[in-house]
Every structure is written in structure tokens, then in C-alpha cells.
Motif scaffolding. Structure first.
Motif, PDB file in Angstrom:
ATOM      1  N   UNK A 123       0.848  -1.194   0.000  1.00 37.43           N
ATOM      2  CA  UNK A 123       0.000   0.000   0.000  1.00 37.43           C
ATOM      3  C   UNK A 123       0.883   1.243   0.000  1.00 37.43           C
ATOM      4  N   UNK A 124       0.440   2.270  -0.691  1.00 35.66           N
ATOM      5  CA  UNK A 124       1.185   3.523  -0.742  1.00 35.66           C
ATOM      6  C   UNK A 124       1.183   4.152   0.651  1.00 35.66           C
ATOM      7  N   UNK A 125       2.326   4.678   1.106  1.00 38.48           N
ATOM      8  CA  UNK A 125       2.377   5.240   2.461  1.00 38.48           C
ATOM      9  C   UNK A 125       1.502   6.490   2.598  1.00 38.48           C
ATOM     10  N   UNK A 126       0.926   6.623   3.779  1.00 43.16           N
ATOM     11  CA  UNK A 126       0.085   7.780   4.058  1.00 43.16           C
ATOM     12  C   UNK A 126       0.959   9.034   4.183  1.00 43.16           C
ATOM     13  N   UNK A 127       0.360  10.226   4.135  1.00 39.02           N
ATOM     14  CA  UNK A 127       1.156  11.450   4.297  1.00 39.02           C
ATOM     15  C   UNK A 127       1.913  11.482   5.631  1.00 39.02           C
ATOM     16  N   UNK A 128       1.327  10.912   6.677  1.00 34.93           N
ATOM     17  CA  UNK A 128       2.014  10.869   7.980  1.00 34.93           C
ATOM     18  C   UNK A 128       3.270   9.993   7.892  1.00 34.93           C
ATOM     19  N   UNK A 129       3.151   8.844   7.235  1.00 31.41           N
ATOM     20  CA  UNK A 129       4.307   7.966   7.069  1.00 31.41           C
ATOM     21  C   UNK A 129       5.365   8.623   6.180  1.00 31.41           C
ATOM     22  N   UNK A 130       4.926   9.322   5.147  1.00 33.62           N
ATOM     23  CA  UNK A 130       5.875   9.999   4.265  1.00 33.62           C
ATOM     24  C   UNK A 130       6.664  11.050   5.040  1.00 33.62           C
ATOM     25  N   UNK A 131       5.989  11.755   5.938  1.00 35.26           N
ATOM     26  CA  UNK A 131       6.677  12.749   6.760  1.00 35.26           C
ATOM     27  C   UNK A 131       7.709  12.111   7.673  1.00 35.26           C
TER      28      UNK A 131
END
Length: 56
Positions: A24-32
């Protein structure tokens, strides 16, 4: 795990393969968090290189 036996009586053990799934594509929180970890890693490596250059 399953085992096979050939004509000479030699055993071969095979591991069971895990079930495959799509990532699954990482969420914006994970990207941060990934960006923060990358920045800290760059800072850490830069510090080690500068200390190595200063000591030598």
C-alpha cells in the motif's frame, strides 16, 4: 513444509511460501516520518565524516 523423496532415497525439504499481497502507498504521515528519518540519517553520516576528517 513438505518433503519429497527421489529414487535414491534422498530427502528434499521445501519451505511453504508466504501468501503474496500488494504493498500500500504510504500515508502522508508515514511519508513525513520517512523524510524526517532520511534527514536525521544524512545529518548523522555527515557528522561521522566530518569527525573522521577532523581526527585524521
Amino acid at each position: 513444509m513438505y518433503t519429497t523423496i527421489n529414487e535414491e532415497g534422498i530427502l528434499n525439504n521445501y519451505a511453504t511460501e508466504p501468501e503474496m499481497y500488494f504493498a500500500e502507498y504510504p500515508s502522508p504521515e508515514q511519508q513525513g516520518r520517512y523524510a524526517l528519518q532520511g534527514g536525521l540519517a544524512v545529518l548523522f553520516v555527515t557528522t561521522l565524516v566530518l569527525i573522521g576528517l577532523g581526527v585524521s
